[in-house]
Design an enzyme around this catalytic site. Sequence first.
Site, PDB file in Angstrom:
ATOM      1  N   ASP A 186      27.835  23.176  65.108  1.00 47.09           N
ATOM      2  CA  ASP A 186      27.457  22.564  63.833  1.00 47.09           C
ATOM      3  C   ASP A 186      28.555  21.577  63.428  1.00 47.09           C
ATOM      4  OD1 ASP A 186      26.576  22.043  61.214  1.00 47.09           O
ATOM      5  OD2 ASP A 186      25.746  24.056  61.021  1.00 47.09           O
ATOM      6  N   ASP A 194      25.308  16.315  58.229  1.00 48.88           N
ATOM      7  CA  ASP A 194      25.474  17.673  58.729  1.00 48.88           C
ATOM      8  C   ASP A 194      24.420  17.855  59.818  1.00 48.88           C
ATOM      9  OD1 ASP A 194      25.723  20.448  58.854  1.00 48.88           O
ATOM     10  OD2 ASP A 194      25.157  20.823  56.771  1.00 48.88           O
ATOM     11  N   HIS A 201      19.690  22.314  52.675  1.00 46.89           N
ATOM     12  CA  HIS A 201      20.307  22.046  51.376  1.00 46.89           C
ATOM     13  C   HIS A 201      20.387  20.561  51.087  1.00 46.89           C
ATOM     14  CE1 HIS A 201      23.919  21.172  53.853  1.00 46.89           C
ATOM     15  NE2 HIS A 201      23.420  22.129  54.608  1.00 46.89           N
ATOM     16  N   HIS A 207      26.739  21.531  49.864  1.00 46.19           N
ATOM     17  CA  HIS A 207      25.576  22.205  49.283  1.00 46.19           C
ATOM     18  C   HIS A 207      25.489  21.771  47.827  1.00 46.19           C
ATOM     19  CE1 HIS A 207      24.704  25.244  52.534  1.00 46.19           C
ATOM     20  NE2 HIS A 207      25.815  24.672  52.940  1.00 46.19           N
ATOM     21  N   GLU A 250      17.622  22.797  58.273  1.00 46.01           N
ATOM     22  CA  GLU A 250      18.161  23.626  59.356  1.00 46.01           C
ATOM     23  C   GLU A 250      17.448  24.957  59.502  1.00 46.01           C
ATOM     24  OE1 GLU A 250      22.299  24.796  58.660  1.00 46.01           O
ATOM     25  OE2 GLU A 250      22.208  23.890  56.695  1.00 46.01           O
ATOM     26  N   GLU A 281      19.713  21.287  63.390  1.00 48.14           N
ATOM     27  CA  GLU A 281      19.851  20.718  62.048  1.00 48.14           C
ATOM     28  C   GLU A 281      19.991  19.200  62.125  1.00 48.14           C
ATOM     29  OE1 GLU A 281      23.519  21.854  60.051  1.00 48.14           O
ATOM     30  OE2 GLU A 281      22.644  21.453  58.094  1.00 48.14           O
TER      31      GLU A 281
HETATM   32 MN    MN Z   1      25.428  22.400  59.467  1.00 44.76          MN
HETATM   33 MN    MN Z   2      23.850  22.477  56.693  1.00 47.50          MN
END
Ligand code: MN
Ligand code: MN
Length: 299
Positions: free
Chosen positions: A88, A99, A159, A167, A192, A285
């Site tokens: 990630d 992200d 998010h 977030h 995600e 994601e």
């Molecule tokens: Mn992530």
């Molecule tokens: Mn994330």
Amino acid sequence: MPVLSADVLEKYEEAGRIASKVRTKIEDTVREGMRIIDICEMVEENIRNLGGEPAFPCNISVNEIAAHYTSPPGDERIIPDESIVKIDIGVHIDGYIVDTATTICFNPEYDEMVQTSRIALETAIRTIRPGISTSDLGSKIQRAIENMGFKPISNLTGHQIGRYMIHAGKSLPNVSHISFRKIHEGEVYAIEPFVTTPNARGRVIEGEEAHIFRFLKRKKLKLKESKRLLNFIERKFRTLPFAKRWLIKDNIFNEFAFTHLLESKCLMAYPVFIEESRQWVAQFEHTVYIDKNGAVVLT
Ligand code: MN
Ligand code: MN
């Protein structure tokens, strides 16, 4: 909500290009037996070399660990044989964050589960658009996963993303839920879906370890070392997560001061998330920008 200015969108797009490049490269690089710390550092270094900043420490979460593992200093753990590995990656430019995550599968038994997570993400990207509610989106994601015979993780969500806030605002659950909150044009979201086996509990719990931290608040501190460390963290990372490895590299780490800052609640720790029934978890994601027609994938 106003749509993003051309200037801001350009920063998101550039962060997205960097994240996507680094993800593709790491997918071709990671092998069983590699040291996890080497992969973390490779990802973070590549982000900086391409002109971005890591928005959080590279997360490398193996098997039943769903998220939030990064190497502590001197980590000797390696990528186990026949594992599945979630990588990630976060990149920001001037606080504009993207992200993105991928799952690398070294175990053919889990190919289909990993593929399901990828398909669930594609479904979500096709579905999300201005005016849709987060509950409709969650139902679609859940159905895509269950139709393939697997189970979504019910307490991990996508998010909304804000400047220097990973977030921010709305959550995007991967299951149906009661909410009337809607998606609007101009917003940025990380989507995600986390997928596990059909007989798993389908939830994560917090593990014992925590290797990712972030600034929470300033406080009057008597210890000079703690004051100095907190000032450094606030100035350098603002509200973004960081790793101890980074403080050591900057030659500012002090174990006693760091513990003191955690105890004083000036810093918070993110514990690793583990699937409650110890079943394995896959995740893909992307970060998307919502324009009037739907999602524009940034990563
Ligand atoms: Mn992530
Ligand atoms: Mn994330």
